[in-house]
Design an enzyme around this catalytic site. Structure first.
Site, PDB file in Angstrom:
ATOM      1  N   ASP A 297     -37.799  -9.566-132.874  1.00  7.20           N
ATOM      2  CA  ASP A 297     -37.252  -8.284-132.413  1.00  7.20           C
ATOM      3  C   ASP A 297     -37.267  -8.261-130.888  1.00  7.20           C
ATOM      4  O   ASP A 297     -38.116  -8.902-130.257  1.00  7.20           O
ATOM      5  CB  ASP A 297     -38.116  -7.114-132.906  1.00  7.20           C
ATOM      6  CG  ASP A 297     -37.907  -6.805-134.383  1.00  7.20           C
ATOM      7  OD1 ASP A 297     -36.900  -7.239-134.963  1.00  7.20           O
ATOM      8  OD2 ASP A 297     -38.771  -6.103-134.950  1.00  7.20           O
TER       9      ASP A 297
ATOM     10  N   ARG B 125     -29.094 -11.270-133.658  1.00 10.02           N
ATOM     11  CA  ARG B 125     -28.899  -9.889-134.095  1.00 10.02           C
ATOM     12  C   ARG B 125     -28.462  -9.142-132.833  1.00 10.02           C
ATOM     13  O   ARG B 125     -29.155  -9.193-131.811  1.00 10.02           O
ATOM     14  CB  ARG B 125     -30.187  -9.263-134.621  1.00 10.02           C
ATOM     15  CG  ARG B 125     -30.008  -7.754-134.924  1.00 10.02           C
ATOM     16  CD  ARG B 125     -31.352  -7.015-135.084  1.00 10.02           C
ATOM     17  NE  ARG B 125     -32.113  -7.516-136.200  1.00 10.02           N
ATOM     18  CZ  ARG B 125     -33.451  -7.459-136.268  1.00 10.02           C
ATOM     19  NH1 ARG B 125     -34.153  -6.936-135.274  1.00 10.02           N
ATOM     20  NH2 ARG B 125     -34.094  -7.941-137.314  1.00 10.02           N
TER      21      ARG B 125
HETATM   22  P1  FDA Z   1     -26.091   5.422-133.011  1.00 13.81           P
HETATM   23  O1  FDA Z   1     -27.449   5.647-132.456  1.00 13.81           O
HETATM   24  O2  FDA Z   1     -24.934   6.005-132.306  1.00 13.81           O
HETATM   25  O3  FDA Z   1     -26.098   5.838-134.521  1.00 13.81           O
HETATM   26  C1  FDA Z   1     -24.932   6.071-135.277  1.00 13.81           C
HETATM   27  C2  FDA Z   1     -25.296   7.083-136.351  1.00 13.81           C
HETATM   28  O4  FDA Z   1     -26.238   6.510-137.254  1.00 13.81           O
HETATM   29  C3  FDA Z   1     -26.016   8.324-135.789  1.00 13.81           C
HETATM   30  O5  FDA Z   1     -25.102   9.320-135.458  1.00 13.81           O
HETATM   31  C4  FDA Z   1     -26.911   8.732-136.925  1.00 13.81           C
HETATM   32  O6  FDA Z   1     -26.170   9.467-137.874  1.00 13.81           O
HETATM   33  C5  FDA Z   1     -27.268   7.431-137.587  1.00 13.81           C
HETATM   34  N1  FDA Z   1     -28.570   6.884-137.156  1.00 13.81           N
HETATM   35  C6  FDA Z   1     -28.760   5.862-136.309  1.00 13.81           C
HETATM   36  N2  FDA Z   1     -30.080   5.548-136.213  1.00 13.81           N
HETATM   37  C7  FDA Z   1     -30.716   6.417-137.030  1.00 13.81           C
HETATM   38  C8  FDA Z   1     -32.089   6.596-137.395  1.00 13.81           C
HETATM   39  N3  FDA Z   1     -33.057   5.811-136.921  1.00 13.81           N
HETATM   40  N4  FDA Z   1     -32.374   7.584-138.279  1.00 13.81           N
HETATM   41  C9  FDA Z   1     -31.406   8.363-138.785  1.00 13.81           C
HETATM   42  N5  FDA Z   1     -30.108   8.227-138.494  1.00 13.81           N
HETATM   43  C10 FDA Z   1     -29.762   7.276-137.638  1.00 13.81           C
HETATM   44  N6  FDA Z   1     -33.416  -2.001-131.192  1.00 13.81           N
HETATM   45  C11 FDA Z   1     -34.074  -2.724-130.275  1.00 13.81           C
HETATM   46  O7  FDA Z   1     -34.164  -2.321-129.113  1.00 13.81           O
HETATM   47  N7  FDA Z   1     -34.647  -3.916-130.645  1.00 13.81           N
HETATM   48  C12 FDA Z   1     -34.555  -4.416-131.890  1.00 13.81           C
HETATM   49  O8  FDA Z   1     -35.076  -5.505-132.163  1.00 13.81           O
HETATM   50  C13 FDA Z   1     -33.849  -3.649-132.867  1.00 13.81           C
HETATM   51  N8  FDA Z   1     -33.735  -4.089-134.141  1.00 13.81           N
HETATM   52  C14 FDA Z   1     -32.903  -3.409-135.015  1.00 13.81           C
HETATM   53  C15 FDA Z   1     -32.663  -3.931-136.292  1.00 13.81           C
HETATM   54  C16 FDA Z   1     -31.752  -3.310-137.136  1.00 13.81           C
HETATM   55  C17 FDA Z   1     -31.459  -3.901-138.482  1.00 13.81           C
HETATM   56  C18 FDA Z   1     -31.082  -2.127-136.697  1.00 13.81           C
HETATM   57  C19 FDA Z   1     -30.060  -1.460-137.564  1.00 13.81           C
HETATM   58  C20 FDA Z   1     -31.364  -1.590-135.472  1.00 13.81           C
HETATM   59  C21 FDA Z   1     -32.280  -2.198-134.618  1.00 13.81           C
HETATM   60  N9  FDA Z   1     -32.585  -1.675-133.377  1.00 13.81           N
HETATM   61  C22 FDA Z   1     -33.286  -2.426-132.470  1.00 13.81           C
HETATM   62  C23 FDA Z   1     -32.210  -0.273-133.055  1.00 13.81           C
HETATM   63  C24 FDA Z   1     -30.873  -0.213-132.372  1.00 13.81           C
HETATM   64  O9  FDA Z   1     -30.979  -0.754-131.078  1.00 13.81           O
HETATM   65  C25 FDA Z   1     -30.396   1.246-132.251  1.00 13.81           C
HETATM   66  O10 FDA Z   1     -31.307   2.007-131.526  1.00 13.81           O
HETATM   67  C26 FDA Z   1     -30.152   1.930-133.575  1.00 13.81           C
HETATM   68  O11 FDA Z   1     -29.576   1.067-134.503  1.00 13.81           O
HETATM   69  C27 FDA Z   1     -29.202   3.125-133.393  1.00 13.81           C
HETATM   70  O12 FDA Z   1     -27.981   2.690-132.864  1.00 13.81           O
HETATM   71  P2  FDA Z   1     -26.604   2.632-133.696  1.00 13.81           P
HETATM   72  O13 FDA Z   1     -25.857   1.424-133.276  1.00 13.81           O
HETATM   73  O14 FDA Z   1     -26.878   2.772-135.135  1.00 13.81           O
HETATM   74  O15 FDA Z   1     -25.758   3.847-133.119  1.00 13.81           O
END
Ligand code: FDA
Length: 299
Positions: A125, A175
């Site tokens: 991560d 990732r």
């Molecule tokens: P965005 O934040 O715009 O979310 C889109 C929509 O998804 C939101 O409007 C909401 O509805 C929903 N949503 C998103 N996250 C949510 C939550 N936690 N709870 C409820 N609803 C939510 N970051 C990092 O810095 N280091 C890492 O190693 C990782 N690893 C990682 C693994 C995996 C499998 C995922 C999916 C994410 C990560 N992340 C991460 C977190 C990533 O950087 C990011 O903060 C979140 O995925 C939210 O960003 P989105 O791209 O989903 O967009």
């Protein structure tokens, strides 16, 4: 951020643990390894793969780092024993990255070696920007010995394009995600549009260079843009996967699975679920709205 979410986020830390747990249940498999195993079995039955993560906060001494390494080894054992379709995700600060680089590398080497013996895969991560360089260095060092390890790149960091280009040269397994930590504007894009565009740019670079790409997002804009790139480049299911966090946007997740894409779910579990949940609230107070919903809709 909506005002209700903001208010709830501020008061969450003074809620009794029992209440926070109501929220946490959706996002965390449970306290024990067996909870994580059951959740992954359920996901596997529903055509999803997983990556398991033992929850934890930063550690204070080498003893705790060794304990953390032992927990990762136990997870790898459980995955093999139960024949789960799951890999492992680890945070290097839990293996002592901020205490001693070589010590951390030696613990991570043990994990990567054990995973290799079990024919499994470990993803590092990515944490906040104070450890980006050292995390990438561990990745480069470990890749000299093992190919069953992957890295995470955050689209909000301005440096990421350069990092991705260098890493594709060594055929890294990626990732890509937006990034969850709060970083200064000098090093990170702040506008939603900029982050999304950079995310899609990175996805294109990785996929065009034929490196494996885990697209970790719940954002429709990025998901739709990725699907266009995948179609344009004529990629196969084996070339990429979508990734989501447990419990987040499950309808969208199921739709992506039904369309035939690979979907990997990040499955956190462990006794330190409370600290993890509070941290998630602070990082993304919009999640707090979920608590309200859980409290209102519960019997
Ligand atoms: P965005 O934040 O715009 O979310 C889109 C929509 O998804 C939101 O409007 C909401 O509805 C929903 N949503 C998103 N996250 C949510 C939550 N936690 N709870 C409820 N609803 C939510 N970051 C990092 O810095 N280091 C890492 O190693 C990782 N690893 C990682 C693994 C995996 C499998 C995922 C999916 C994410 C990560 N992340 C991460 C977190 C990533 O950087 C990011 O903060 C979140 O995925 C939210 O960003 P989105 O791209 O989903 O967009």
């Amino acid at each position: 951020m909506n005002p209700i979410s903001k208010t709830i986020a501020n008061v969450i830390p003074i809620f009794p643990k029992k209440f926070v747990r109501i929220f946490a249940n959706k996002y965390i498999a449970g306290d024990k390894l067996s909870d994580g195993v059951s959740k992954v079995q359920e996901l596997n039955r529903n055509k999803m793969i997983a990556t398991m993560d033992v929850l934890g906060e930063s550690i204070n001494d080498k003893k705790e780092a060794i304990q953390s390494k032992d927990e990762s080894i136990e997870v790898l054992d459980a995955i093999a024993k139960h024949k789960l379709n799951s890999s492992l995700s680890v945070k290097l600060t839990m293996l002592g990255l901020q205490l001693d680089y070589d010590f951390c590398l030696s613990l991570f080497t043990e994990i990567a070696q054990y995973a290799k013996e079990l024919n499994n895969f470990v993803r590092i991560d990515m944490e906040d920007s104070s450890v980006t360089d050292s995390t990438l260095q561990i990745y480069r060092d470990i890749r000299k010995q093992f190919d069953n390890v992957g890295i995470v790149i955050q689209a909000y960091l301005r440096r990421s394009e350069k990092d991705v280009i260098k890493l594709t040269d060594m055929n890294a397994d990626f990732r890509l995600c937006k990034g969850i930590y709060i970083e200064p504007e000098a090093i990170a894009f702040k506008k939603r549009k900029e982050i999304r565009e950079n995310f899609l740019k990175l996805i294109r670079i990785v996929l065009e260079k034929k490196s494996y790409c885990g697209i970790a997002t719940h954002d429709d804009y990025v998901i739709d843009g990725s699907k266009n790139i995948i179609t344009e480049l004529g990629l196969k299911r084996k070339d990429y996967e979508f990734q989501m966090l447990l419990g987040v946007r499950e309808n969208l997740r199921d739709k992506i699975v039904a369309e035939g894409h690979k979907m990997k779910i990040y499955v956190p579990f462990g006794e330190r679920w409370y600290e993890y949940s509070i941290r998630r609230f602070k990082e993304n107070p919009n999640i707090a709205g979920q608590v309200l919903k859980a409290l209102v809709t519960r019997n």
